[in-house]
Design a protein around this motif. Structure first.
Motif, PDB file in Angstrom:
ATOM      1  N   LEU A 155      -5.335 -29.904  10.533  1.00  0.00           N
ATOM      2  CA  LEU A 155      -3.788 -30.219  10.086  1.00  0.00           C
ATOM      3  C   LEU A 155      -2.992 -29.399  10.911  1.00  0.00           C
ATOM      4  CD1 LEU A 155      -3.699 -30.863   6.131  1.00  0.00           C
ATOM      5  CD2 LEU A 155      -3.524 -32.485   7.983  1.00  0.00           C
ATOM      6  N   ILE A 156      -3.372 -28.103  10.886  1.00  0.00           N
ATOM      7  CA  ILE A 156      -2.282 -27.170  11.731  1.00  0.00           C
ATOM      8  C   ILE A 156      -2.029 -27.573  13.248  1.00  0.00           C
ATOM      9  CG2 ILE A 156      -2.037 -24.807  12.170  1.00  0.00           C
ATOM     10  CD1 ILE A 156      -3.922 -24.148  10.080  1.00  0.00           C
ATOM     11  N   MET A 194       1.180 -38.188  12.459  1.00  0.00           N
ATOM     12  CA  MET A 194       1.660 -38.142  11.051  1.00  0.00           C
ATOM     13  C   MET A 194       0.963 -38.850   9.744  1.00  0.00           C
ATOM     14  SD  MET A 194       6.090 -38.360  11.794  1.00  0.00           S
ATOM     15  CE  MET A 194       6.815 -37.120  12.726  1.00  0.00           C
ATOM     16  N   VAL A 195       0.370 -40.073  10.262  1.00  0.00           N
ATOM     17  CA  VAL A 195      -0.578 -40.845   9.782  1.00  0.00           C
ATOM     18  C   VAL A 195      -1.673 -39.792   9.081  1.00  0.00           C
ATOM     19  CG1 VAL A 195      -1.809 -42.733   9.308  1.00  0.00           C
ATOM     20  CG2 VAL A 195       0.295 -43.089  10.356  1.00  0.00           C
ATOM     21  N   TYR A 196      -2.123 -39.122   9.968  1.00  0.00           N
ATOM     22  CA  TYR A 196      -3.372 -38.346   9.635  1.00  0.00           C
ATOM     23  C   TYR A 196      -3.006 -37.358   8.917  1.00  0.00           C
ATOM     24  CZ  TYR A 196      -6.937 -34.867  10.540  1.00  0.00           C
ATOM     25  OH  TYR A 196      -8.150 -33.874  10.219  1.00  0.00           O
ATOM     26  N   ILE A 197      -1.885 -36.780   9.047  1.00  0.00           N
ATOM     27  CA  ILE A 197      -1.313 -35.650   8.125  1.00  0.00           C
ATOM     28  C   ILE A 197      -1.074 -35.989   6.698  1.00  0.00           C
ATOM     29  CG2 ILE A 197       0.350 -33.866   7.519  1.00  0.00           C
ATOM     30  CD1 ILE A 197       0.821 -33.729  10.777  1.00  0.00           C
ATOM     31  N   SER A 198      -0.523 -37.143   6.684  1.00  0.00           N
ATOM     32  CA  SER A 198      -0.184 -37.580   5.289  1.00  0.00           C
ATOM     33  C   SER A 198      -1.434 -38.085   4.630  1.00  0.00           C
ATOM     34  CB  SER A 198       1.212 -38.642   5.227  1.00  0.00           C
ATOM     35  OG  SER A 198       0.644 -39.768   5.978  1.00  0.00           O
ATOM     36  N   ASN A 245      -6.526 -34.668  -0.464  1.00  0.00           N
ATOM     37  CA  ASN A 245      -6.691 -33.448  -0.886  1.00  0.00           C
ATOM     38  C   ASN A 245      -5.983 -33.261  -2.447  1.00  0.00           C
ATOM     39  OD1 ASN A 245      -4.995 -30.556  -1.430  1.00  0.00           O
ATOM     40  ND2 ASN A 245      -7.035 -30.231  -0.246  1.00  0.00           N
ATOM     41  N   MET A 246      -4.742 -34.085  -2.439  1.00  0.00           N
ATOM     42  CA  MET A 246      -4.143 -34.020  -3.944  1.00  0.00           C
ATOM     43  C   MET A 246      -4.886 -34.882  -4.745  1.00  0.00           C
ATOM     44  SD  MET A 246      -1.732 -31.952  -3.517  1.00  0.00           S
ATOM     45  CE  MET A 246      -2.554 -30.960  -2.489  1.00  0.00           C
ATOM     46  N   TYR A 306      -1.305 -43.916  -1.186  1.00  0.00           N
ATOM     47  CA  TYR A 306      -0.794 -43.776   0.072  1.00  0.00           C
ATOM     48  C   TYR A 306       0.080 -44.734   0.717  1.00  0.00           C
ATOM     49  CZ  TYR A 306      -0.806 -42.638   5.157  1.00  0.00           C
ATOM     50  OH  TYR A 306      -0.161 -42.447   6.275  1.00  0.00           O
ATOM     51  N   LEU A 307      -0.056 -46.105   0.288  1.00  0.00           N
ATOM     52  CA  LEU A 307       1.141 -46.948   0.867  1.00  0.00           C
ATOM     53  C   LEU A 307       2.207 -46.879   0.097  1.00  0.00           C
ATOM     54  CD1 LEU A 307      -1.167 -50.167   0.989  1.00  0.00           C
ATOM     55  CD2 LEU A 307      -0.253 -48.932   2.636  1.00  0.00           C
ATOM     56  N   HIS A 308       2.334 -46.195  -1.066  1.00  0.00           N
ATOM     57  CA  HIS A 308       3.527 -46.082  -1.998  1.00  0.00           C
ATOM     58  C   HIS A 308       4.447 -44.852  -1.355  1.00  0.00           C
ATOM     59  CE1 HIS A 308       5.944 -46.210  -5.424  1.00  0.00           C
ATOM     60  NE2 HIS A 308       5.655 -45.165  -6.000  1.00  0.00           N
ATOM     61  N   PHE A 309       3.632 -44.040  -0.733  1.00  0.00           N
ATOM     62  CA  PHE A 309       4.568 -42.748   0.067  1.00  0.00           C
ATOM     63  C   PHE A 309       4.763 -43.583   1.328  1.00  0.00           C
ATOM     64  CE2 PHE A 309       2.623 -40.182  -3.368  1.00  0.00           C
ATOM     65  CZ  PHE A 309       3.608 -39.384  -3.322  1.00  0.00           C
TER      66      PHE A 309
END
Length: 346
Positions: free
Chosen positions: A104-105, A141-145, A151-152, A184-187
């Motif tokens: 991610l970094i 950004m898609v990858y990061i989110s 993770n969450m 994920y789609l909700h976000f």
């Protein structure tokens, strides 16, 4: 091996859990607003560029790098408070997917650089290269989110942690979770709506009705579609948890009802091009949804952990220092934003 045996012992926290809980919810709401604005704004800039209408794309190019910087900085605090309260769940989840998590970094730095390149080289790049650059940034950004979503959610499912002994290479994702796609789609859809609201807000600052009208179209349509995604997400969670939001838990049910009322106010404000009311109702909705998200996390972890069982040492000095520095930081950031807006207008 039982999942309970893999959960680390939680360390002592300095103050009552209520205070870091409040700070976790508030700082996460701030982070998600910035994140949605930059993610949705980038998508809108790409779509406008594809249609050959570059005025909004050019205006957004000047603001997206700053928005991403604010997103990153606003994301530090909720991550720290999450680790303070739920570190014994968050850290194991990060280890299970460490290969993707550590990447991610680098991906974030590349996305940040890509937005600066899009801004500074806007005139020198051809239209095709600008579009390609934005596609790359959006993909990152898609990858990061998506990795954050993994993770969450992985931290909420200790029953899957023993998979580590079959795959110790840090490549475990939570793909079999029925909630991960609707969550994920909700976000993602919310980002398109709030990105549109940001465009409308820019139009309000610049007194440009075309920006306001275009941004509000994204805002209203995104909010309407996101209601459907939110319902899908609600019905995808386990039934015993879902029912807590449908009457079994009074507070979470009441907040959900209030959220729906404010969602209707968001749509009404957007359709009537009332930018200020749309912003206010959106901020309140995101804050309330952050509270609901916090309740959802606690409901998931109830079989393993209850936040009120954390041991408290009663050391208030670090918390008071934090509040002091936050106050100074808010004053400084507000002053810098005012200077930024003044410079933009001049």
């Amino acid at each position: 091996m039982t999942p309970e045996s893999l959960i680390p012992t939680m360390e002592v926290i300095p103050v009552h859990p209520f205070w870091p809980e409040v700070l976790l919810v508030v700082t996460f709401a701030a982070h998600i607003l910035f994140m949605n604005a930059v993610f949705g704004g980038t998508v809108i800039a790409l779509v406008r560029g594809l249609k050959g209408q570059s005025e909004i794309s050019r205006e957004l190019s000047r603001k997206l790098p700053t928005l991403l910087a604010l997103t990153i900085n606003a994301g530090v605090a909720p991550l720290l408070f999450l680790q303070t309260l739920y570190g014994n769940f968050d850290y194991p989840a990060s280890v299970l997917m460490s290969a993707y998590w550590l990447a991610l970094i680098g991906v974030l730095l590349l996305a940040y650089y890509g937005l600066y390149l899009y801004d500074f080289s806007y005139k020198s790049l051809s239209a095709g290269r600008r579009r390609f650059l934005l596609v790359c940034v959006i993909a990152m950004m898609v990858y990061i989110s998506f990795m954050f979503t993994n993770n969450m959610t992985l931290m909420l499912r200790p029953e899957h942690w023993p998979d580590y002994f079959k795959n110790p290479y840090g490549t475990i994702l939570n793909l079999d979770d029925p909630t991960i796609i609707p969550r994920y789609l909700h976000f993602f859809i919310a980002a398109l709506a709030i990105g549109g609201l940001f465009v409308a807000l820019v139009g309000s600052w610049n007194k440009d009705n075309s920006f306001i009208e275009h941004g509000m179209r994204w805002f209203v349509r995104g909010t309407l579609v996101n209601l459907v995604a939110g319902i899908w997400f609600l019905f995808s969670i386990p039934e015993n948890i879902m029912m807590k939001f449908m009457g079994q838990d009074i507070l979470s049910t009441l907040i959900l009802v209030v959220v729906l009322i404010f969602a209707a106010l968001m749509i009404h404000s957007g359709m009537n091009l009332r930018v200020r009311m749309a912003v206010i109702s959106t901020v309140i909705t995101v804050l309330l949804m952050s509270v609901e998200r916090h309740f959802l996390r606690n409901f998931y972890l109830e079989p393993y952990f209850k936040i009120e069982h954390l041991t408290v040492s009663g050391q208030w000095t670090p918390m008071l220092m934090f509040y002091g520095f936050v106050t100074i930081g808010i004053v400084a950031i507000t002053y810098m934003i005012r200077l930024w807006l003044k410079a933009e207008r001049s």
